[in-house]
Design a protein around this motif. Structure first.
Motif, PDB file in Angstrom:
ATOM      1  N   ASP A  85       0.862  -1.185   0.000  1.00  0.00           N
ATOM      2  CA  ASP A  85       0.000   0.000   0.000  1.00  0.00           C
ATOM      3  C   ASP A  85       0.901   1.239   0.000  1.00  0.00           C
ATOM      4  OD1 ASP A  85      -1.611   2.181   0.629  1.00  0.00           O
ATOM      5  OD2 ASP A  85      -2.901   1.034   1.984  1.00  0.00           O
ATOM      6  N   ASP A  86       0.958   1.936  -1.132  1.00  0.00           N
ATOM      7  CA  ASP A  86       1.880   3.069  -1.250  1.00  0.00           C
ATOM      8  C   ASP A  86       1.532   4.192  -0.280  1.00  0.00           C
ATOM      9  OD1 ASP A  86      -0.443   3.452  -2.867  1.00  0.00           O
ATOM     10  OD2 ASP A  86       0.542   5.129  -3.874  1.00  0.00           O
ATOM     11  N   LEU A  87       0.228   4.452  -0.072  1.00  0.00           N
ATOM     12  CA  LEU A  87      -0.160   5.529   0.843  1.00  0.00           C
ATOM     13  C   LEU A  87       0.267   5.201   2.271  1.00  0.00           C
ATOM     14  CD1 LEU A  87      -3.718   6.438  -0.514  1.00  0.00           C
ATOM     15  CD2 LEU A  87      -1.556   7.613  -0.930  1.00  0.00           C
ATOM     16  N   ALA A  88       0.118   3.924   2.654  1.00  0.00           N
ATOM     17  CA  ALA A  88       0.549   3.511   3.993  1.00  0.00           C
ATOM     18  C   ALA A  88       2.059   3.639   4.134  1.00  0.00           C
ATOM     19  CB  ALA A  88       0.101   2.078   4.270  1.00  0.00           C
ATOM     20  N   PHE A  89       2.804   3.254   3.085  1.00  0.00           N
ATOM     21  CA  PHE A  89       4.267   3.350   3.128  1.00  0.00           C
ATOM     22  C   PHE A  89       4.700   4.793   3.348  1.00  0.00           C
ATOM     23  CE2 PHE A  89       8.363   4.150   1.134  1.00  0.00           C
ATOM     24  CZ  PHE A  89       9.149   3.122   1.629  1.00  0.00           C
ATOM     25  N   TRP A  90       4.140   5.724   2.587  1.00  0.00           N
ATOM     26  CA  TRP A  90       4.570   7.120   2.705  1.00  0.00           C
ATOM     27  C   TRP A  90       4.111   7.730   4.021  1.00  0.00           C
ATOM     28  CZ3 TRP A  90       8.489   8.063   0.004  1.00  0.00           C
ATOM     29  CH2 TRP A  90       8.625   7.579  -1.303  1.00  0.00           C
ATOM     30  N   ARG A  91       2.957   7.293   4.562  1.00  0.00           N
ATOM     31  CA  ARG A  91       2.551   7.758   5.891  1.00  0.00           C
ATOM     32  C   ARG A  91       3.584   7.332   6.937  1.00  0.00           C
ATOM     33  NH1 ARG A  91      -2.820   6.388   4.402  1.00  0.00           N
ATOM     34  NH2 ARG A  91      -2.601   4.364   5.441  1.00  0.00           N
ATOM     35  N   GLU A  92       4.029   6.098   6.830  1.00  0.00           N
ATOM     36  CA  GLU A  92       5.054   5.600   7.752  1.00  0.00           C
ATOM     37  C   GLU A  92       6.353   6.392   7.608  1.00  0.00           C
ATOM     38  OE1 GLU A  92       3.310   1.031   7.413  1.00  0.00           O
ATOM     39  OE2 GLU A  92       5.300   1.513   6.637  1.00  0.00           O
ATOM     40  N   VAL A  93       6.744   6.661   6.371  1.00  0.00           N
ATOM     41  CA  VAL A  93       7.971   7.437   6.116  1.00  0.00           C
ATOM     42  C   VAL A  93       7.865   8.827   6.749  1.00  0.00           C
ATOM     43  CG1 VAL A  93       9.305   8.600   4.316  1.00  0.00           C
ATOM     44  CG2 VAL A  93       8.660   6.201   4.040  1.00  0.00           C
ATOM     45  N   ASN A  94       6.705   9.475   6.563  1.00  0.00           N
ATOM     46  CA  ASN A  94       6.523  10.818   7.128  1.00  0.00           C
ATOM     47  C   ASN A  94       6.551  10.812   8.650  1.00  0.00           C
ATOM     48  OD1 ASN A  94       6.290  11.964   4.572  1.00  0.00           O
ATOM     49  ND2 ASN A  94       4.077  11.719   4.503  1.00  0.00           N
TER      50      ASN A  94
ATOM     51  N   PRO B 187      14.361  13.868   6.942  1.00  0.00           N
ATOM     52  CA  PRO B 187      13.101  13.471   6.291  1.00  0.00           C
ATOM     53  C   PRO B 187      13.230  13.177   4.800  1.00  0.00           C
ATOM     54  CG  PRO B 187      13.083  15.815   6.872  1.00  0.00           C
ATOM     55  CD  PRO B 187      14.277  15.216   7.535  1.00  0.00           C
ATOM     56  N   ASP B 188      14.189  13.836   4.114  1.00  0.00           N
ATOM     57  CA  ASP B 188      14.326  13.623   2.674  1.00  0.00           C
ATOM     58  C   ASP B 188      14.782  12.212   2.333  1.00  0.00           C
ATOM     59  OD1 ASP B 188      13.570  16.214   2.291  1.00  0.00           O
ATOM     60  OD2 ASP B 188      15.557  16.968   1.796  1.00  0.00           O
ATOM     61  N   SER B 189      15.596  11.614   3.214  1.00  0.00           N
ATOM     62  CA  SER B 189      16.157  10.297   2.906  1.00  0.00           C
ATOM     63  C   SER B 189      15.600   9.185   3.795  1.00  0.00           C
ATOM     64  CB  SER B 189      17.685  10.336   3.016  1.00  0.00           C
ATOM     65  OG  SER B 189      18.081  10.883   4.269  1.00  0.00           O
ATOM     66  N   ALA B 190      14.599   9.496   4.621  1.00  0.00           N
ATOM     67  CA  ALA B 190      14.026   8.493   5.526  1.00  0.00           C
ATOM     68  C   ALA B 190      13.452   7.306   4.752  1.00  0.00           C
ATOM     69  CB  ALA B 190      12.946   9.129   6.396  1.00  0.00           C
ATOM     70  N   TYR B 191      12.918   7.569   3.549  1.00  0.00           N
ATOM     71  CA  TYR B 191      12.287   6.484   2.798  1.00  0.00           C
ATOM     72  C   TYR B 191      13.297   5.417   2.374  1.00  0.00           C
ATOM     73  CZ  TYR B 191      13.937   7.494  -1.957  1.00  0.00           C
ATOM     74  OH  TYR B 191      14.721   7.638  -3.081  1.00  0.00           O
ATOM     75  N   LEU B 192      14.577   5.806   2.200  1.00  0.00           N
ATOM     76  CA  LEU B 192      15.594   4.824   1.821  1.00  0.00           C
ATOM     77  C   LEU B 192      15.763   3.787   2.929  1.00  0.00           C
ATOM     78  CD1 LEU B 192      18.263   7.289   0.372  1.00  0.00           C
ATOM     79  CD2 LEU B 192      16.742   5.805  -0.950  1.00  0.00           C
ATOM     80  N   ASN B 193      15.833   4.268   4.162  1.00  0.00           N
ATOM     81  CA  ASN B 193      15.930   3.344   5.293  1.00  0.00           C
ATOM     82  C   ASN B 193      14.677   2.482   5.403  1.00  0.00           C
ATOM     83  OD1 ASN B 193      18.517   3.952   6.735  1.00  0.00           O
ATOM     84  ND2 ASN B 193      17.653   6.004   6.768  1.00  0.00           N
ATOM     85  N   HIS B 194      13.528   3.082   5.127  1.00  0.00           N
ATOM     86  CA  HIS B 194      12.281   2.320   5.276  1.00  0.00           C
ATOM     87  C   HIS B 194      12.157   1.242   4.189  1.00  0.00           C
ATOM     88  CE1 HIS B 194       8.869   1.853   7.779  1.00  0.00           C
ATOM     89  NE2 HIS B 194       7.960   2.133   6.845  1.00  0.00           N
ATOM     90  N   LEU B 195      12.667   1.520   3.000  1.00  0.00           N
ATOM     91  CA  LEU B 195      12.705   0.479   1.964  1.00  0.00           C
ATOM     92  C   LEU B 195      13.543  -0.706   2.441  1.00  0.00           C
ATOM     93  CD1 LEU B 195      13.125   2.302  -1.477  1.00  0.00           C
ATOM     94  CD2 LEU B 195      11.254   0.806  -0.815  1.00  0.00           C
ATOM     95  N   LEU B 196      14.702  -0.409   3.049  1.00  0.00           N
ATOM     96  CA  LEU B 196      15.555  -1.477   3.558  1.00  0.00           C
ATOM     97  C   LEU B 196      14.862  -2.244   4.687  1.00  0.00           C
ATOM     98  CD1 LEU B 196      19.057   0.264   3.618  1.00  0.00           C
ATOM     99  CD2 LEU B 196      18.158  -1.331   1.929  1.00  0.00           C
ATOM    100  N   THR B 197      14.069  -1.546   5.490  1.00  0.00           N
ATOM    101  CA  THR B 197      13.311  -2.218   6.549  1.00  0.00           C
ATOM    102  C   THR B 197      12.308  -3.191   5.945  1.00  0.00           C
ATOM    103  OG1 THR B 197      13.560  -0.324   8.042  1.00  0.00           O
ATOM    104  CG2 THR B 197      11.779  -1.855   8.520  1.00  0.00           C
ATOM    105  N   TYR B 198      11.649  -2.774   4.879  1.00  0.00           N
ATOM    106  CA  TYR B 198      10.695  -3.662   4.200  1.00  0.00           C
ATOM    107  C   TYR B 198      11.411  -4.887   3.630  1.00  0.00           C
ATOM    108  CZ  TYR B 198       6.259  -1.099   4.338  1.00  0.00           C
ATOM    109  OH  TYR B 198       5.073  -0.536   4.749  1.00  0.00           O
TER     110      TYR B 198
END
Length: 338
Positions: free
Chosen positions: A37-46, A61-72
Motif C-alpha cells: 500500500d503506497d499511501l501507507a508506506f509514505w505515511r510511515e515514512v513521514n 526526512p528527505d532520505s528516511a524512505y531509503l531506510n524504510h525500503l531497507l526495513t521492508y
C-alpha cells in the motif's frame, strides 16, 4: 591573457524526476510489484523522523524512505529487491506526455540555430533526484540523459578485513547468518536530499562530473567553468526544490517550475489545483522565472517556453563567440589608394 579551461559552449537542462518528468513517484512500480500500500508506506515514512526523535535520534526526512525500503526488505516484504530488480522495475515508469521525445527534440532544435554547429554548441540533459539511480537507469528516458545524480544501494557490503584489491563479485557471495537477504539491497551507498542537489549543480557548472581532476570545492574562475550558470536551466515541480531554484536564480541561471495538469479524475483535479498553487507561490516569491504544465508535447506552453529560452541562451553564446573571434582575428590587408 590565459586560455580558458573550457569553451563554455554547453547548454545544460537539469531535471528533477518525480512529478517533473513523471506524474507520481518512481517507487510506484516497486509497490505494485510487491503489493504494498503506497499511501501507507509514505505515511510511515513521514512519521519516521518524529518516531526516531522520541529516542534521541535525528533522521533526515528527505532520505528516511531509503531506510524504510531497507526495513521492508529486511522484514521480507520486498524479497529479492536487488539493484538489477530496481533497474528492471524502472522500465515500468510512465512519463508525462511528450517524454522522452522532448529530450531529443531540443537537441535537434539547437542544431538549427544559425552558427550553432560552427561554434560547436551542445545541449546536455542531467537528472538530479532524491529517487533511485537504478530505476532511472532502467527507464525509457535513460538513452537521452548525459548524467544522473540519485540515491544508490549496496547489496552485499564487503566484510570486516576485506581485501581492497579483491575482484570477487560480492553480490554473488553467500553469507550464512547474514541479517539481510543476501540477494537484496542492504545498505545505502549514497543518499541525495533536496539540499545536496545543489552540489550536483556546481559539479555541472565546474565540470567535475566530466573531468575527474576537477574538485567541486576547488576555487575556479568564472571563465574557466564548463557550464556557466547563465547557460543552465533547472526544471522541477515544487517547494522541495527551493535550494536548487535559489542557486540558479542567485547565480544567473534559469529556474522553471512545472505543475501537474491531469484532470481525468476528481483526485487528479485536486492534485492539479494544489500543484498549480504551489508553483504560483514560487513565482510570487521570486523563486522561479516562469512555470507551466508538466506537458512536453510539441507546442505545449512548457515545450514552447523551454525551447524559446534555449534559443535565447544559444544566441547569446553565439554572439559572444563571434565577438571573441572578431577581437582575436586581425583585419585582412587591403590595397591602399594611390
Amino acid at each position: 591573457m590565459s586560455t580558458p579551461l573550457h569553451p563554455q559552449n554547453v547548454i545544460a537542462l537539469v531535471w528533477d524526476f518525480d512529478k517533473t518528468l513523471i506524474p507520481g513517484y518512481m517507487q510506484d512500480p516497486i509497490f505494485r510489484e510487491y503489493q504494498i500500500d503506497d499511501l501507507a508506506f509514505w505515511r510511515e515514512v513521514n512519521a519516521l523522523p518524529g518516531y526516531c526523535l522520541r529516542f534521541g535520534v535525528h533522521m533526515h526526512p528527505d532520505s528516511a524512505y531509503l531506510n524504510h525500503l531497507l526495513t521492508y526488505v529486511h522484514h521480507g516484504r520486498m524479497p529479492g529487491l536487488t539493484n538489477a530488480r530496481l533497474r528492471e522495475l524502472g522500465g515500468r515508469i510512465q512519463f508525462h506526455p511528450g517524454l522522452p521525445e522532448f529530450f531529443r527534440t531540443v537537441k535537434e532544435e539547437l542544431a538549427r540555430i544559425p552558427d550553432a554547429q560552427r561554434f560547436e554548441l551542445r545541449l546536455e540533459h542531467y537528472i538530479v533526484s532524491t529517487g533511485l539511480r537504478e530505476m532511472i537507469e532502467g527507464s525509457a528516458i535513460r538513452p537521452y540523459v548525459d548524467g544522473i545524480w540519485a540515491s544508490e544501494f549496496i547489496e552485499s557490503p564487503p566484510p570486516p578485513g576485506f581485501d581492497p584489491d579483491a575482484t570477487v563479485n560480492l553480490d554473488a557471495v553467500e553469507r550464512p547468518g547474514a541479517l539481510f537477504d543476501v540477494h537484496a539491497i542492504s545498505q545505502i551507498a549514497v543518499a541525495y536530499d533536496n539540499t545536496s542537489k545543489t552540489r550536483a549543480l556546481f559539479e555541472i557548472n565546474k565540470g567535475s562530473n566530466t573531468q575527474a581532476g576537477i574538485d567541486v570545492n576547488a576555487k575556479m574562475r568564472q571563465e574557466d567553468r564548463r557550464v556557466p550558470f547563465k547557460n543552465m536551466i533547472y526544471i522541477a515541480d515544487g517547494p522541495s526544490d527551493v535550494p536548487a531554484f535559489s542557486v540558479m536564480r542567485q547565480s544567473g541561471g534559469t529556474a522553471y517550475a512545472v505543475y501537474l495538469s491531469d484532470k481525468g479524475t476528481e483526485r487528479a483535479r485536486e492534485d492539479s489545483r494544489r500543484s498549480l498553487e504551489q508553483v504560483e507561490r514560487l513565482r510570487k516569491d521570486g523563486r522561479v522565472d516562469h512555470y507551466g504544465p508538466a506537458d512536453y508535447r510539441p507546442e505545449s506552453p512548457t515545450a514552447d517556453w523551454l525551447l524559446m529560452r534555449i534559443r535565447q541562451i544559444a544566441e547569446g553564446i553565439v554572439a559572444e563567440r563571434r565577438e571573441a573571434l572578431k577581437a582575436r582575428v586581425g583585419a585582412p590587408p587591403v590595397h591602399l589608394p594611390h
